[in-house]
Structure formats: structure tokens, C-alpha cells
Design an enzyme around this catalytic site. Structure first.
Site, mmCIF file in Angstrom:
data_model
loop_
_atom_site.group_PDB
_atom_site.id
_atom_site.type_symbol
_atom_site.label_atom_id
_atom_site.label_comp_id
_atom_site.label_asym_id
_atom_site.label_seq_id
_atom_site.Cartn_x
_atom_site.Cartn_y
_atom_site.Cartn_z
ATOM 1 N N GLN A 347 1.018 -1.081 -0.148
ATOM 2 C CA GLN A 347 0.087 -0.118 0.040
ATOM 3 C C GLN A 347 0.421 1.215 0.623
ATOM 4 O O GLN A 347 0.576 1.959 -0.744
ATOM 5 C CB GLN A 347 -0.474 0.177 0.892
ATOM 6 C CG GLN A 347 -1.818 1.603 0.854
ATOM 7 C CD GLN A 347 -2.959 1.114 0.381
ATOM 8 O OE1 GLN A 347 -3.442 -0.468 0.114
ATOM 9 N NE2 GLN A 347 -3.668 2.528 -0.014
ATOM 10 N N GLU A 374 3.375 -25.564 9.134
ATOM 11 C CA GLU A 374 3.682 -26.177 10.307
ATOM 12 C C GLU A 374 2.048 -25.566 11.283
ATOM 13 O O GLU A 374 2.875 -25.627 12.255
ATOM 14 C CB GLU A 374 4.916 -25.380 10.729
ATOM 15 C CG GLU A 374 6.171 -25.829 10.275
ATOM 16 C CD GLU A 374 7.086 -25.767 11.009
ATOM 17 O OE1 GLU A 374 7.016 -26.077 11.833
ATOM 18 O OE2 GLU A 374 8.488 -26.087 9.807
#
Length: 389
Positions: A347, A374
Site C-alpha cells: 500500500q 506447520e
């Protein structure tokens, strides 16, 4: 209170040791010189970062966690985190080299016989082989105990059949820690762990997955078709594989937190430099209060993630009772932070941030996986709730 404190022994207030700071400087210099120049190309071509592997092996940074007894650096958990963090700051794919080497080999360090450790950790330490971790399957992701891969005893051997999915660095690694069912009646307590070698007959690999991010780290299925291995390649006792797998993740989720932390720091560093140089309305974009607030929030959350990750690494090293909670918390918070910070970095660069000419869009894509692998962050919240200190 003052009298009590006055008599207390001297100690360092919480901070990494000087050796950790020196390690960070060395890894950052190496990463910027030898890894960063290839990061965009590695992503664009979705190729393994061989330059990074070569540089890390040359400098003994590819598997720093391996104990000195097997020829490794014997780095503590915090040092390992710092190595991964600094590599991820410039190239997330490359940071998976030391991270997955630890993930794949830690089950041996936790549970294997001395003979098995020496056989496989020594070549890993020398940089002659990499290690991967085979837990997930097509129908067993978050529910890892529902795996179908079988290991059947046959004399002095085990015969393995099954499919493992989402295996990082599959096809590149020489060694694989494979979880397989040895007693289907016992569910998680009927799962055992084995070392499988790439060269074993019956081992093959699927095509590389076409992924959103970490494109330089190949992710493939691993096929086990009547793979016969010696019985002494079992890691620990029969039926203890799932427990070993979960203990491993308690430690290695912290390395994913480190990867996320590095990605976030790299995005902030780049965005910070950009807004200081970019001018709009006659002054640097960094002078606008709205931008300053964004940068402040990004830096604040990164620092919070770093403290949580480093504290978890310290607990990992000490073997603290609350490791399961801390590992899950560090992974969850750091990866959520990485996703938020990289999105804000895009942004801040405006339209330029959305192009591949600038690294923040790659960092944003790379950050997403840290919320998923994980253990998804939804699973991490379940783990934390069950292990509240």
C-alpha cells in the site's frame, strides 16, 4: 524492595548475547551480498536458490542447529532463529534451507539412536545432504494422526507404502523423516518415524506445486512404493513417531515465526526507504502523518513479534514446560504480523508496490504461507487454548 534488589546477583537484562548480535551482522552481510541479488530471479523462474545453498554451506549456515558432536556449529535455538530471520529478510525461499534442515533432522536429535544420529547428522552438517519432513498427506493435513502411509515389518526391514504431500524441498533433499502407521488400531500411538533416503528403491516425487509464494523452494508429493528400508532406520521406538512429530513442531514453529519476522522486517525496511525518497505534493511521502502512523504500527508489531519469537526460542533452548504454548503463539502472531505488514508495504508503494519491479509484492505473497504451514493459525489458536499457561 530496594534492599532486596541491592543484594541480587548481577545479570544481563533481557537481550541477546553479543555473539548473537555478531552473528546477525555476519548473516545480514552475507544475505545481502550473496542471496538478495538472486531473489527476484528465483521467484520469477520458480527455481531452487542454488546460489543461496552454496553461500550458506560455504559459511556453515545451512544447518547451524546440528550439534558439534556431529560436526555442526552447535548453534542454540536463538542463533538458529536469527540466521533464518536474516535470510528471510531478503529471500523467504532461501530461508527454508536452514529452517527445513532443522525440521527434517530434529526428530533424530530428539529421539534417534546414537548410531542413526551419527549416520545422518554428520553429512547434513558437512553440507553434503539436506533433510525434509514428511508428515502431511492428501487426506491428513491438520488431522495428521489420520495418515494412511503404512510401514509393515518384514524380517529385518520395514516396507513403506503411501503418499506424502506438501513436502518442502522434496527432490532436492537426500534424506526424509517419514511418519508412517505401524499399528492401525492405535491411531496416533500406532505411528512410527523413519529415515528414508532419496536413493531408496521405490521413492519418487510428484511435479512441483505451482504456488503463490516461496516459489524457489520446491514443494512436491513424495511417493513411497514398496520402499524397503532397514529396521534400524526407525527413529525411536515403534509407536512413538507421532509424539516425536509433535515435539518437533513445538520447536520448529519458532523457525516459521523467524521466517515471518524476517519477511516483515524486509518489507518494512524497503517501504521505509521508498517513502523517504518518493515525493508527492512537494514533500517526501514519509512526512505525511498518515504514512508515519502506518510505519509506526508496522514497526511496533514487528518488534512485538520479535520479542515473542526470541522468548520462545529461549524456551526451546531451555526445554521449558510452556514451549507448546510459546511456539504456537510466536508462529501465529509473527505470521499474522508478516501478512499485515507486507500488505501495508504494498500500500505504501502505491501502484509500484503492485508490480514485480519492486520486492514488496513478492514479500506479500511469501508471507501468506507462514499463516498456513506447520499448522494453520486456526490450529495454533486451538493449541494455545489447550496449553494456556
Amino acid at each position: 524492595m530496594e534492599r532486596a534488589l541491592a543484594g541480587a546477583p548481577e545479570f544481563d537484562l533481557y537481550r541477546p548475547a553479543e555473539e548473537h548480535d555478531m552473528l546477525r551482522d555476519a548473516v545480514r552481510s552475507l544475505a545481502e551480498a550473496k542471496i538478495e541479488p538472486f531473489a527476484a530471479e528465483v521467484d520469477e523462474e520458480a527455481r531452487f536458490p542454488q546460489e543461496a545453498l552454496d553461500a550458506l554451506v560455504t559459511n556453515d549456515l545451512h544447518a547451524v542447529h546440528v550439534p558439534e558432536a556431529y560436526g555442526g556449529a552447535g548453534a542454540d535455538a536463538l542463533a538458529t532463529v536469527i540466521v533464518i530471520e536474516e535470510i528471510a529478510r531478503v529471500c523467504a525461499s532461501s530461508s527454508l534451507i536452514p529452517a527445513v534442515n532443522k525440521l527434517g533432522s530434529l526428530p533424530l536429535m530428539l529421539s534417534a539412536s546414537e548410531e542413526l544420529k551419527a549416520k545422518y547428522l554428520t553429512p547434513l552438517a558437512r553440507g553434503e545432504a539436506m533433510f525434509s519432513y514428511c508428515l502431511s498427506e492428501p487426506e491428513a493435513g491438520s488431522d495428521a494422526a489420520g495418515m494412511k502411509t503404512r510401514a509393515v515389518r518384514d524380517g529385518d526391514s520395514y516396507v513403506l507404502n503411501g503418499v506424502k504431500r506438501w513436502i518442502t524441498n522434496a527432490g532436492i533433499s537426500e534424506y526424509y523423516t517419514v511418519m508412517a502407521v505401524t499399528d492401525p488400531e492405535k491411531r496416533s500411538k500406532g505411528i512410527s518415524a523413519f529415515v528414508v533416503e532419496k536413493s531408496d528403491e521405490g521413492v519418487s516425487f510428484g511435479a512441483p506445486e505451482k504456488k503463490l509464494g516461496i516459489k524457489g523452494s520446491p514443494t512436491r508429493e513424495v511417493y513411497l512404493d514398496n520402499v524397503r528400508i532397514p529396521a534400524d532406520r526407525m527413529i525411536g521406538a515403534e509407536g512413538t513417531g507421532f509424539a516425536t512429530a509433535m515435539k518437533t513442531l513445538d520447536h520448529t514453529r519458532i523457525t516459521i515465526a523467524a521466517q515471518a519476522l524476517g519477511i516483515a522486517q524486509g518489507a518494512l525496511d524497503y517501504a521505509k526507504g521508498y517513502v523517504r525518497e518518493r515525493k508527492q505534493f512537494g514533500k517526501p511521502v514519509a512526512d505525511f502523518q498518515g504514512v508515519q502512523f502506518m510505519l509506526a504500527d508496522m514497526a511496533m508489531k514487528i518488534e512485538a513479534a520479535r520479542q515473542l519469537t526470541y522468548a520462545a526460542a529461549a524456551t526451546s533452548e531451555r526445554g521449558g514446560a510452556d514451549l507448546t504454548f510459546q511456539g504456537a503463539a510466536a508462529k501465529c502472531f509473527a505470521s499474522d504480523t508478516a501478512m499485515e505488514v507486507t500488505t501495508d508495504a504494498v500500500q505504501l508503494l502505491g501502484g509500484y508496490g503492485y508490480t514485480r519491479d519492486y520486492p514488496v509484492e513478492r514479500m506479500m505473497r511469501d508471507a501468506k504461507i507462514t499463516q498456513i504451514y506447520e499448522g494453520t493459525n486456526q490450529v495454533q489458536r486451538i493449541v494455545m487454548a489447550r496449553n494456556l499457561p
